[in-house]
Write an enzyme that holds these catalytic residues in place. Structure first.
Site, PDB file in Angstrom:
ATOM      1  N   TYR A   1      45.217 -18.128  -9.716  1.00 23.74           N
ATOM      2  CA  TYR A   1      44.086 -18.849 -10.269  1.00 23.74           C
ATOM      3  C   TYR A   1      43.937 -18.129 -12.165  1.00 23.74           C
ATOM      4  O   TYR A   1      43.530 -17.030 -11.563  1.00 23.74           O
ATOM      5  CB  TYR A   1      43.128 -18.676  -9.461  1.00 23.74           C
ATOM      6  CG  TYR A   1      41.864 -18.889  -9.514  1.00 23.74           C
ATOM      7  CD1 TYR A   1      41.320 -19.105 -11.090  1.00 23.74           C
ATOM      8  CD2 TYR A   1      40.671 -19.762  -8.733  1.00 23.74           C
ATOM      9  CE1 TYR A   1      39.881 -19.562 -10.924  1.00 23.74           C
ATOM     10  CE2 TYR A   1      39.837 -19.949  -8.677  1.00 23.74           C
ATOM     11  CZ  TYR A   1      39.426 -20.091 -10.000  1.00 23.74           C
ATOM     12  OH  TYR A   1      38.010 -20.827 -10.230  1.00 23.74           O
TER      13      TYR A   1
ATOM     14  N   TYR B   1      44.240 -26.771 -18.864  1.00 26.55           N
ATOM     15  CA  TYR B   1      44.365 -27.984 -17.996  1.00 26.55           C
ATOM     16  C   TYR B   1      42.241 -28.261 -17.744  1.00 26.55           C
ATOM     17  O   TYR B   1      42.436 -29.358 -18.068  1.00 26.55           O
ATOM     18  CB  TYR B   1      44.786 -27.713 -16.945  1.00 26.55           C
ATOM     19  CG  TYR B   1      45.570 -29.007 -16.003  1.00 26.55           C
ATOM     20  CD1 TYR B   1      45.736 -30.030 -16.359  1.00 26.55           C
ATOM     21  CD2 TYR B   1      44.911 -28.439 -14.317  1.00 26.55           C
ATOM     22  CE1 TYR B   1      45.562 -31.464 -15.844  1.00 26.55           C
ATOM     23  CE2 TYR B   1      45.338 -30.006 -13.917  1.00 26.55           C
ATOM     24  CZ  TYR B   1      45.594 -30.809 -14.287  1.00 26.55           C
ATOM     25  OH  TYR B   1      45.514 -32.137 -13.450  1.00 26.55           O
TER      26      TYR B   1
END
Lengths: 132, 387
Positions: free
Chosen positions: B283, B331
């Site tokens: 993450y 992204y």
């Protein structure tokens, strides 16, 4: 400087009353201080949960620091960047706070600091820190 | 089962996500969640009526009614960005225990279009007791919290802004290869360092995006997984650990996260070492987050994350392909990004990633981070060859 004025909880009246006289108190569980204050002491301190308040030395050193350029909640952009730090007090607890009284970019990890006070609208004072 | 390990007992068999190059989606809420679930089920070759378990990072019962399903298993853990890794872990346990057979997990958030359309979602901020003891000091969260961790790491280990910027650059290099990524233009260290300071030492390009996004997964038993539409991706290891809630004053050591516990525990369940990992989905809320994962999961020693990431090792062609979809940095990042870690890990292990495909991966790690470096949830995923 605009900021979010903290509410007062039932359990913390003693703390905020002391700030009017510029006295910094710390909550203790037995012989162990903790921060932030709670009505019931943290379980990891192995106490019975009872809290008593004792005077703090009011000194410490910067553990971590960030200069906030995009203002956080309650702050105004026109007040400019400011230093938010975790200060490790002489008693060993870490407190989120502001370091003021010097350019914010001069605040560095390891810097010795002492408590100073920012007056709130109701006469309470918010503890902050300044280079010692 | 002869032991009580989750290793290899459940498999991810369907995934879906929704993102947009504009950063905005045209649906939200239950509708978007229902669409994601149906897409993930179609990907798996299953029907909505096959579902008997439901996970979401909110009370799941209202969603179940909207969906018209009657789950035997509910999971509503909502602890932030690692919620979805926890959902997989708990759903796998429920399947192994025979509580249910097909579980769907879903997430949606549309902060970008909410803002444009003036939609107000629920939620209290800041949480008490932070309102009394911390809000007055104006820490801008989340980046301010991560900035404190970065400051401490720099002071303790000599980590530099250039080393953090390299992580953003290498993550962007993956995004350049992903036609669905929001930001695909090549990025340089100088551009990261020249981007506006948010909360020192973190610049704008050290911080993740704010986009719309949605995703879903389908998990079923390893037995059922064999006859479905796609090659199974097995859950080999999973573990969760939290060392504080939201407040940075409560984090025991700002240079070490709970991942130093969840990572090794998940790797031990899977029977792997860091060297065995072919793809790391860690993450990346901020560049410092990725750096801490590298150290805490054991890819390098504590304090050496900056030097480890310095030589492009995390990017395309590097020794540790990391955040191969382009990450939260390039992204998509709708707020709780952990779902996309799982989706990309599955797609990599299935070999579906086109230009960004890592060569023949057998083991991928999806490592979720929730709160302010608070709750870490690690999944080790593997192909049939790794099972």
């Amino acid at each position: 400087m605009k900021l979010l004025e903290p509410p007062v909880s039932d359990y913390s009246t003693v703390f905020w009353d002391a700030t009017r006289e510029e006295r910094l108190l710390l909550p203790y569980s037995g012989d162990r201080p903790f921060w932030y204050p709670r009505a019931v002491a943290p379980a990891h301190l192995d106490g019975d949960g009872e809290v008593d308040w004792r005077p703090a030395a009011g000194t410490g050193e910067v553990y971590a620091v960030t200069v906030v350029h995009r203002p956080g909640p309650g702050r105004a952009a026109e007040d400019g960047p400011y230093a938010v730090a975790l200060v490790e007090l002489a008693e060993g607890v870490r407190m989120l706070t502001n370091v003021v009284g010097c350019p914010p970019e001069d605040v560095v990890v390891g810097m010795p600091v002492r408590v100073c006070w920012h007056e709130l609208s109701d006469g309470r004072k918010l503890p902050m820190f300044t280079p010692a | 089962m002869t032991d009580r390990s989750l290793r290899g007992t459940a498999a991810l068999v369907g995934v879906a996500d929704a993102v947009s190059p504009t950063g905005e989606l045209d649906t939200f809420g239950f509708e978007l969640e229902a669409r994601m679930i149906r897409e993930a089920l179609a990907d798996a070759g299953l029907r909505p009526s096959d579902v008997d378990g439901l996970c979401c990072a909110a009370p799941p019962s209202a969603l179940a009614e909207y969906l018209g399903i009657r789950p035997r298993f509910y999971e509503g853990t909502a602890i932030g960005g690692s919620s979805f890794e926890i959902h997989v872990e708990h759903a796998a346990a429920a399947i192994a225990a025979g509580l249910c057979e097909v579980v769907v997990g879903v997430y949606e958030a549309t902060p970008r279009s909410d803002r444009r359309h003036g939609r107000t979602r629920g939620g209290a901020y800041p949480p008490r007791p932070a309102a009394e003891w911390e809000a007055g000091y104006g820490l801008r969260e989340p980046m301010g919290a991560y900035a404190l961790a970065a400051s401490r790491h720099m002071a303790t280990y000599g980590t530099t802004s250039e080393q953090l910027a390299q992580i953003a650059v290498d993550t962007r290099r993956w995004a350049e290869l992903n036609p669905r990524a929001r930001h695909r233009a090549p990025l340089t260290i100088v551009e990261v360092l020249d981007s506006p300071m948010q909360a020192s030492p973190l610049h704008l390009l050290d911080c993740c995006l704010v986009t719309d996004g949605a995703g879903a997964f389908v998990l079923t038993s390893a037995d059922r997984a064999r006859d479905l539409a796609r090659p199974p991706v097995y859950l080999l290891g999973a573990a969760t650990y939290a060392d504080h809630g939201q407040s940075m004053s409560q984090m025991p050591d700002l240079t070490t996260t709970a991942g130093a516990v969840s990572g090794p525990a998940a790797f031990a369940m899977a029977g792997i070492k860091p060297d065995d990992v072919d793809v790391l989905m860690g993450y990346d809320s901020f560049t410092i987050t990725t750096l801490l994962h590298l150290e805490d999961l054991g890819f390098c020693a504590k304090g050496e994350g900056g030097a480890f990431a310095e030589d492009g090792r995390l990017g395309p062609g590097g020794a540790l392909p990391t955040n191969t979809n382009g990450g939260g940095l390039s992204y998509t990042h709708p707020g709780q990004y952990g779902m996309f870690l799982i989706v990309e890990a599955v797609r990599q292990l299935r070999g579906e990633c086109g230009a960004r495909q890592v060569a023949d991966p057998t083991i991928a790690v999806a490592h979720g981070s929730g709160g302010n470096l608070s709750t870490m949830a690690t999944l080790v995923l593997g192909t049939e060859a790794a099972r």
